[in-house]
Motif scaffolding. Sequence first.
Motif, PDB file in Angstrom:
ATOM      1  N   SER A  19      39.979  42.677  27.436  1.00 52.34           N
ATOM      2  CA  SER A  19      40.011  42.913  28.879  1.00 52.34           C
ATOM      3  C   SER A  19      41.071  42.005  29.486  1.00 52.34           C
ATOM      4  CB  SER A  19      38.646  42.609  29.495  1.00 52.34           C
ATOM      5  OG  SER A  19      38.687  42.844  30.881  1.00 52.34           O
ATOM      6  N   VAL A  20      42.001  42.603  30.197  1.00 53.61           N
ATOM      7  CA  VAL A  20      43.060  41.852  30.867  1.00 53.61           C
ATOM      8  C   VAL A  20      42.629  41.649  32.315  1.00 53.61           C
ATOM      9  CG1 VAL A  20      45.486  41.837  31.533  1.00 53.61           C
ATOM     10  CG2 VAL A  20      44.798  42.879  29.367  1.00 53.61           C
ATOM     11  N   PHE A  21      42.388  40.402  32.671  1.00 53.80           N
ATOM     12  CA  PHE A  21      41.913  40.088  34.022  1.00 53.80           C
ATOM     13  C   PHE A  21      43.068  40.055  35.009  1.00 53.80           C
ATOM     14  CE2 PHE A  21      37.842  37.481  32.889  1.00 53.80           C
ATOM     15  CZ  PHE A  21      37.339  38.582  32.230  1.00 53.80           C
ATOM     16  N   GLY A  22      42.795  40.489  36.209  1.00 57.87           N
ATOM     17  CA  GLY A  22      43.773  40.411  37.289  1.00 57.87           C
ATOM     18  C   GLY A  22      43.624  39.132  38.079  1.00 57.87           C
ATOM     19  N   CYS A  23      42.824  38.205  37.542  1.00 56.98           N
ATOM     20  CA  CYS A  23      42.580  36.923  38.203  1.00 56.98           C
ATOM     21  C   CYS A  23      42.492  35.854  37.119  1.00 56.98           C
ATOM     22  CB  CYS A  23      41.293  36.995  39.027  1.00 56.98           C
ATOM     23  SG  CYS A  23      39.853  37.494  38.057  1.00 56.98           S
ATOM     24  N   SER A  24      42.079  34.688  37.490  1.00 58.67           N
ATOM     25  CA  SER A  24      41.932  33.588  36.544  1.00 58.67           C
ATOM     26  C   SER A  24      40.875  33.916  35.486  1.00 58.67           C
ATOM     27  CB  SER A  24      41.529  32.327  37.322  1.00 58.67           C
ATOM     28  OG  SER A  24      41.273  31.269  36.444  1.00 58.67           O
ATOM     29  N   VAL A  25      41.027  33.404  34.275  1.00 59.77           N
ATOM     30  CA  VAL A  25      40.087  33.707  33.191  1.00 59.77           C
ATOM     31  C   VAL A  25      38.710  33.091  33.400  1.00 59.77           C
ATOM     32  CG1 VAL A  25      41.869  34.082  31.459  1.00 59.77           C
ATOM     33  CG2 VAL A  25      40.913  31.797  31.754  1.00 59.77           C
ATOM     34  N   ASP A  26      38.582  32.146  34.319  1.00 65.06           N
ATOM     35  CA  ASP A  26      37.284  31.551  34.580  1.00 65.06           C
ATOM     36  C   ASP A  26      36.538  32.245  35.719  1.00 65.06           C
ATOM     37  OD1 ASP A  26      39.062  30.617  36.492  1.00 65.06           O
ATOM     38  OD2 ASP A  26      38.081  28.670  36.669  1.00 65.06           O
ATOM     39  N   ILE A  27      37.105  33.345  36.209  1.00 66.37           N
ATOM     40  CA  ILE A  27      36.482  34.118  37.280  1.00 66.37           C
ATOM     41  C   ILE A  27      36.248  35.532  36.767  1.00 66.37           C
ATOM     42  CG2 ILE A  27      36.759  35.066  39.599  1.00 66.37           C
ATOM     43  CD1 ILE A  27      38.675  32.707  40.157  1.00 66.37           C
ATOM     44  N   TYR A  28      34.992  35.930  36.680  1.00 69.10           N
ATOM     45  CA  TYR A  28      34.689  37.296  36.262  1.00 69.10           C
ATOM     46  C   TYR A  28      34.768  38.211  37.475  1.00 69.10           C
ATOM     47  CZ  TYR A  28      32.852  35.940  31.657  1.00 69.10           C
ATOM     48  OH  TYR A  28      32.712  35.491  30.385  1.00 69.10           O
ATOM     49  N   TYR A  29      35.653  39.193  37.392  1.00 67.37           N
ATOM     50  CA  TYR A  29      35.759  40.153  38.481  1.00 67.37           C
ATOM     51  C   TYR A  29      35.931  41.538  37.902  1.00 67.37           C
ATOM     52  CZ  TYR A  29      37.090  42.627  42.631  1.00 67.37           C
ATOM     53  OH  TYR A  29      37.107  43.532  43.657  1.00 67.37           O
ATOM     54  N   PRO A  30      35.107  42.467  38.268  1.00 64.26           N
ATOM     55  CA  PRO A  30      34.006  42.352  39.215  1.00 64.26           C
ATOM     56  C   PRO A  30      32.809  41.634  38.588  1.00 64.26           C
ATOM     57  CG  PRO A  30      34.110  44.594  38.393  1.00 64.26           C
ATOM     58  CD  PRO A  30      35.276  43.853  37.808  1.00 64.26           C
ATOM     59  N   ILE A  31      32.124  40.885  39.376  1.00 64.41           N
ATOM     60  CA  ILE A  31      30.999  40.055  38.925  1.00 64.41           C
ATOM     61  C   ILE A  31      29.902  40.907  38.278  1.00 64.41           C
ATOM     62  CG2 ILE A  31      29.717  40.027  41.105  1.00 64.41           C
ATOM     63  CD1 ILE A  31      30.248  36.952  38.921  1.00 64.41           C
ATOM     64  N   GLN A  32      29.795  42.156  38.685  1.00 66.33           N
ATOM     65  CA  GLN A  32      28.774  43.046  38.114  1.00 66.33           C
ATOM     66  C   GLN A  32      29.034  43.341  36.637  1.00 66.33           C
ATOM     67  OE1 GLN A  32      30.341  43.439  40.965  1.00 66.33           O
ATOM     68  NE2 GLN A  32      28.869  43.838  42.579  1.00 66.33           N
ATOM     69  N   ASN A  33      30.232  43.077  36.160  1.00 66.71           N
ATOM     70  CA  ASN A  33      30.567  43.326  34.758  1.00 66.71           C
ATOM     71  C   ASN A  33      30.464  42.066  33.903  1.00 66.71           C
ATOM     72  OD1 ASN A  33      30.994  45.990  35.336  1.00 66.71           O
ATOM     73  ND2 ASN A  33      33.211  45.896  35.276  1.00 66.71           N
ATOM     74  N   THR A  34      29.777  41.051  34.401  1.00 64.80           N
ATOM     75  CA  THR A  34      29.633  39.787  33.675  1.00 64.80           C
ATOM     76  C   THR A  34      29.066  40.002  32.274  1.00 64.80           C
ATOM     77  OG1 THR A  34      29.418  38.490  35.689  1.00 64.80           O
ATOM     78  CG2 THR A  34      28.508  37.521  33.683  1.00 64.80           C
ATOM     79  N   LYS A  35      28.023  40.811  32.158  1.00 62.09           N
ATOM     80  CA  LYS A  35      27.418  41.050  30.839  1.00 62.09           C
ATOM     81  C   LYS A  35      28.428  41.709  29.895  1.00 62.09           C
ATOM     82  CE  LYS A  35      23.532  43.193  28.523  1.00 62.09           C
ATOM     83  NZ  LYS A  35      22.331  44.003  28.632  1.00 62.09           N
ATOM     84  N   LEU A  36      29.219  42.643  30.409  1.00 59.06           N
ATOM     85  CA  LEU A  36      30.253  43.289  29.600  1.00 59.06           C
ATOM     86  C   LEU A  36      31.268  42.267  29.105  1.00 59.06           C
ATOM     87  CD1 LEU A  36      31.844  45.715  28.474  1.00 59.06           C
ATOM     88  CD2 LEU A  36      32.864  45.958  30.755  1.00 59.06           C
ATOM     89  N   PHE A  37      31.744  41.407  29.999  1.00 59.31           N
ATOM     90  CA  PHE A  37      32.738  40.406  29.614  1.00 59.31           C
ATOM     91  C   PHE A  37      32.178  39.426  28.603  1.00 59.31           C
ATOM     92  CE2 PHE A  37      34.334  41.187  34.154  1.00 59.31           C
ATOM     93  CZ  PHE A  37      35.173  42.213  33.736  1.00 59.31           C
ATOM     94  N   ASP A  38      30.913  39.028  28.785  1.00 62.84           N
ATOM     95  CA  ASP A  38      30.281  38.131  27.807  1.00 62.84           C
ATOM     96  C   ASP A  38      30.168  38.798  26.437  1.00 62.84           C
ATOM     97  OD1 ASP A  38      29.991  36.033  29.611  1.00 62.84           O
ATOM     98  OD2 ASP A  38      27.922  36.537  30.132  1.00 62.84           O
ATOM     99  N   THR A  39      29.851  40.081  26.422  1.00 61.11           N
ATOM    100  CA  THR A  39      29.752  40.811  25.153  1.00 61.11           C
ATOM    101  C   THR A  39      31.110  40.903  24.470  1.00 61.11           C
ATOM    102  OG1 THR A  39      27.894  42.102  26.024  1.00 61.11           O
ATOM    103  CG2 THR A  39      29.007  42.971  24.070  1.00 61.11           C
ATOM    104  N   ILE A  40      32.155  41.126  25.239  1.00 56.64           N
ATOM    105  CA  ILE A  40      33.513  41.168  24.668  1.00 56.64           C
ATOM    106  C   ILE A  40      33.825  39.827  24.023  1.00 56.64           C
ATOM    107  CG2 ILE A  40      35.972  41.294  25.221  1.00 56.64           C
ATOM    108  CD1 ILE A  40      35.228  43.407  27.356  1.00 56.64           C
ATOM    109  N   LEU A  41      33.487  38.740  24.695  1.00 58.89           N
ATOM    110  CA  LEU A  41      33.745  37.408  24.140  1.00 58.89           C
ATOM    111  C   LEU A  41      32.944  37.163  22.856  1.00 58.89           C
ATOM    112  CD1 LEU A  41      33.808  35.183  27.349  1.00 58.89           C
ATOM    113  CD2 LEU A  41      35.705  35.617  25.784  1.00 58.89           C
ATOM    114  N   GLU A  42      31.706  37.627  22.812  1.00 60.38           N
ATOM    115  CA  GLU A  42      30.862  37.457  21.630  1.00 60.38           C
ATOM    116  C   GLU A  42      31.416  38.199  20.419  1.00 60.38           C
ATOM    117  OE1 GLU A  42      26.875  38.657  22.528  1.00 60.38           O
ATOM    118  OE2 GLU A  42      26.733  37.262  24.217  1.00 60.38           O
ATOM    119  N   LYS A  43      31.936  39.391  20.659  1.00 57.82           N
ATOM    120  CA  LYS A  43      32.410  40.242  19.561  1.00 57.82           C
ATOM    121  C   LYS A  43      33.767  39.770  19.079  1.00 57.82           C
ATOM    122  CE  LYS A  43      28.972  43.198  19.741  1.00 57.82           C
ATOM    123  NZ  LYS A  43      28.210  43.815  18.735  1.00 57.82           N
TER     124      LYS A  43
END
Length: 81
Positions: free
Chosen positions: A57-81
């Motif tokens: 996932s290529v973020f349009g903001c800083s890597v320490d900011i999840y946007y959109p916040i509703q996709n936090t679980k998705l981003f965490d899963t990407i990091l885990e995998k």
Amino acid sequence: MLGIVGSRKNTQYGKKILEKIIPDLIFAGCGIVSGGAYGIDALSHEITLQNDGYTISVFGCSVDIYYPIQNTKLFDTILEK
């Protein structure tokens, strides 16, 4: 790697197409890159993960900011995998 971007308000047709092509792309050795936004971007990541594929996932903001916040679980899963 293959980039997938699309509407933030995806249709059922768009979802159906992703569910059809992404598994074949993964089988062919492609990884999926998208932005993690609502709609097609998030669906691309989710379908890739469901099929044990590689996704970035290529973020349009800083890597320490999840946007959109509703996709936090998705981003965490990407990091885990």
